[in-house]
Design a protein around this motif. Structure first.
Motif, PDB file in Angstrom:
ATOM      1  N   TYR A 247       4.446  33.617  13.835  1.00 30.47           N
ATOM      2  CA  TYR A 247       3.153  32.944  13.750  1.00 30.47           C
ATOM      3  C   TYR A 247       3.158  31.850  12.683  1.00 30.47           C
ATOM      4  O   TYR A 247       2.567  30.786  12.879  1.00 30.47           O
TER       5      TYR A 247
ATOM      6  N   VAL B 195       5.747  37.692  21.829  1.00 33.27           N
ATOM      7  CA  VAL B 195       6.079  38.843  20.981  1.00 33.27           C
ATOM      8  C   VAL B 195       6.401  40.063  21.843  1.00 33.27           C
ATOM      9  O   VAL B 195       7.359  40.797  21.587  1.00 33.27           O
TER      10      VAL B 195
ATOM     11  N   THR C 171       1.773  35.057  21.109  1.00 32.62           N
ATOM     12  CA  THR C 171       1.374  36.462  21.261  1.00 32.62           C
ATOM     13  C   THR C 171       2.038  37.077  22.492  1.00 32.62           C
ATOM     14  O   THR C 171       2.527  38.214  22.457  1.00 32.62           O
TER      15      THR C 171
ATOM     16  N   ILE D 288      12.180  34.401  18.516  1.00 32.25           N
ATOM     17  CA  ILE D 288      12.242  35.852  18.281  1.00 32.25           C
ATOM     18  C   ILE D 288      13.677  36.355  18.425  1.00 32.25           C
ATOM     19  O   ILE D 288      14.154  37.165  17.632  1.00 32.25           O
TER      20      ILE D 288
ATOM     21  N   SER E 269      10.482  40.946  22.230  1.00 30.10           N
ATOM     22  CA  SER E 269      10.979  42.178  21.619  1.00 30.10           C
ATOM     23  C   SER E 269      11.968  42.884  22.538  1.00 30.10           C
ATOM     24  O   SER E 269      12.983  43.423  22.099  1.00 30.10           O
TER      25      SER E 269
ATOM     26  N   ILE F 290       7.364  39.209  13.272  1.00 31.82           N
ATOM     27  CA  ILE F 290       6.177  38.742  14.005  1.00 31.82           C
ATOM     28  C   ILE F 290       5.378  37.776  13.132  1.00 31.82           C
ATOM     29  O   ILE F 290       4.896  36.737  13.607  1.00 31.82           O
TER      30      ILE F 290
ATOM     31  N   ILE G 172      12.275  44.200  16.284  1.00 30.35           N
ATOM     32  CA  ILE G 172      11.265  43.203  15.951  1.00 30.35           C
ATOM     33  C   ILE G 172      10.193  43.895  15.109  1.00 30.35           C
ATOM     34  O   ILE G 172       9.333  44.600  15.629  1.00 30.35           O
TER      35      ILE G 172
END
Length: 523
Positions: A492, A423, A420, A33, A427, A488, A483
């Protein structure tokens, strides 16, 4: 019991292993990320900056390339090369104009001229208040020097970038059309302030001197009269110039009237060419009479020879089409011609962002490769402890593909949980890390700080720099790590890809398992 249900039960049954794998995916997700966030912010900053820039591309002679070529030639060949000096051809410009992305083209020439019989808009600055000077000729005659007070802008097309950008707004009358351009019609547009000052209206005529009356003694020796230096134009339009000057600046205090936005007159290119030709042909004939041997092979000038195409500037429909436009026409450029979209300056200013993009991409790739290696190793080692389970499933008639699918689902479930969670935390972390690495990168690039006062090329008097003035601060102001849903989704997709690749080697191992041997070894 199907493979999906078995996979979910195995995830909850081996909780410690699942938690460790989830933490692994969580850490991987955070790093990815950060990398994707920084890369996206860097690229988006460049896109948004480009979007705010004027969508212009200049078409001009590549002077440096030609000079480098000519300098390496023998002296006699150099003279021949300079006779065939590359020039911007109107036919090439018209070919480029057929591109649907082109909105208008400027081939603008600016000339300092003199008002005749009307007053120009005063600046009331220090230069005007100090008065002018005088000229003394060889015979001792002294005359008062009169400075040019008008700027005549001529174009080869019935539109201008300034009109498209609303820098110039026609408030009364109209702009000249293509027929008037082609015929060199003696028409013009003047500013509203110039019109108001002299009570001028549509249909009136104004006279403009090509040279100053104080210099007439020099021109009269070649037979030029006061009528020859005067061009008369019919006013067909009045426009407002939205350009503003800073009256408190030093530049303004020493500015001449011809630099004032209110003293600009717009006319077709050949209108000026025709007027200047009447004066210039007399000079040419006088010179030929005085030095016939010098003019022996010289061609008689034409009105067109008094108008020149130094550069064509294309205004496109979208700033994001600029690079695409240049790339599409690059292969068709003639020798020693170039297209400039201000990319050199843009690339230099974007150097910190490019560096960040490079390193963030490297981080993402390193993390992804390491993730594949680690997850593959963990999964392969897990197979040894689960041989009996696999053997029982295979002996019960469960296909090997379903066994592989079970392992895949187990990893996917854990990966989704880890990603998950990443994320939410990633961020927050990405924004802080993105700011820190940008500050560090800018500090290490301080040697390029002089780019803030950039030079977008060589410009002479009367040339207009149509490129948007840009500083590194303008570019970096658009940099902000966010983000968004696209990142996102990429997280995934990357996670599924890592799991898929990681399960390949273990799947080959499962395909080689023999259930009978496995159960016999257990006994």
């Amino acid at each position: 019991m199907n493979f999906f249900t078995r996979a979910l039960k195995n995830v909850t049954r081996r909780m410690s292993k699942s938690i460790l794998l989830a933490i692994t995916f969580f850490l991987i997700g955070n790093l990815v990320i950060i990398g994707l966030g920084i890369n996206n912010a860097s690229e988006q900053a460049k896109v948004e900056t480009r979007r705010k820039m004027r969508a212009v591309v200049s078409y001009e002679v590549d002077y440096q390339a030609f000079w480098d070529y000519a300098d390496n030639l023998p002296e006699e060949e150099q003279q021949e090369a300079y006779k065939n000096y590359p020039q911007v051809k109107m036919e090439d410009i018209k070919n480029l104009m057929t591109d649907e992305r082109v909105k208008t083209v400027n081939i603008v020439n600016s000339n300092m001229l003199y008002s005749n019989g009307f007053e120009t808009v005063p600046l009331n600055n220090e230069r005007e208040n100090n008065g002018g000077g005088s000229i003394t000729y060889e015979d001792g005659t002294t005359v008062e020097y009169v400075e040019p007070d008008l700027r005549l802008q001529t174009n080869f097309f019935p539109n201008m970038i300034e009109l498209e950008d609303n820098m110039y707004e026609v408030v009364e009358g109209r702009f000249y059309n293509q027929e008037e351009v082609d015929n060199g019609a003696m028409v013009c547009l003047i500013t509203d302030k110039l019109a108001d000052l002299n009570n001028l209206r549509i249909g009136d005529q104004i006279s403009i001197d090509l040279v100053g009356r104080s210099e007439m003694q020099y021109y009269q020796q070649s037979g030029i009269t006061e009528e020859d230096i005067t061009m008369t134009l019919e006013i067909i339009g009045i426009f407002h110039n939205n350009e503003e000057l800073d009256e408190n600046s030093d530049e303004y205090q020493w500015m001449s009237r011809y630099n004032s936005p209110d003293n600009i007159i717009l006319a077709p290119a050949l209108a000026y060419g025709n007027a200047y030709y009447q004066m210039g042909i007399k000079q040419w004939e006088y010179g030929k009479e005085q030095n016939p041997e010098y003019y022996l092979d010289a061609e008689r000038p034409t009105p067109e020879s008094y108008t020149y195409v130094n550069e064509a500037v294309f205004l496109l429909d979208d700033p994001l089409h600029v690079d695409e436009f240049v790339a599409d026409h690059q292969a068709d450029l003639k020798e020693y011609m170039l297209m400039d979209a201000n990319n050199d300056t843009f690339k230099k200013l974007a150097r910190p962002l490019d560096t960040l993009s490079l390193f963030s991409n490297i981080i993402v790739w390193i993390v992804a490769i390491n993730a594949v290696v680690i997850i593959t190793l963990v999964t392969a080692l897990t197979l040894k402890t689960r041989e009996y389970e696999i053997g029982v499933l295979l002996s019960m008639g469960v296909s090997k593909m379903k066994v592989v699918a079970q392992f895949f689902v187990e990893l996917i479930v854990v990966a989704l949980i880890g990603f998950t969670l990443s994320v939410a935390s990633g961020s927050l972390i990405a924004k802080q890390v993105g700011k820190l690495v940008m500050d560090y990168q800018v500090d290490t690039e301080k040697q390029y700080s002089d780019l803030d006062s950039q030079d977008n090329g060589t410009y002479y008097w009367g040339d207009t720099n149509y490129f948007t003035e840009l500083s590194q601060d303008d570019l970096l102001a658009e940099y902000e790590v966010q983000i968004n849903p696209m990142i996102i989704a990429e997280i995934y997709i990357l996670g599924i890809g890592v799991v898929f690749i990681s399960i390949l080697i273990p799947s080959f191992m499962i395909m080689r398992f023999n259930p009978k041997k496995i159960l016999m070894n257990q006994n």
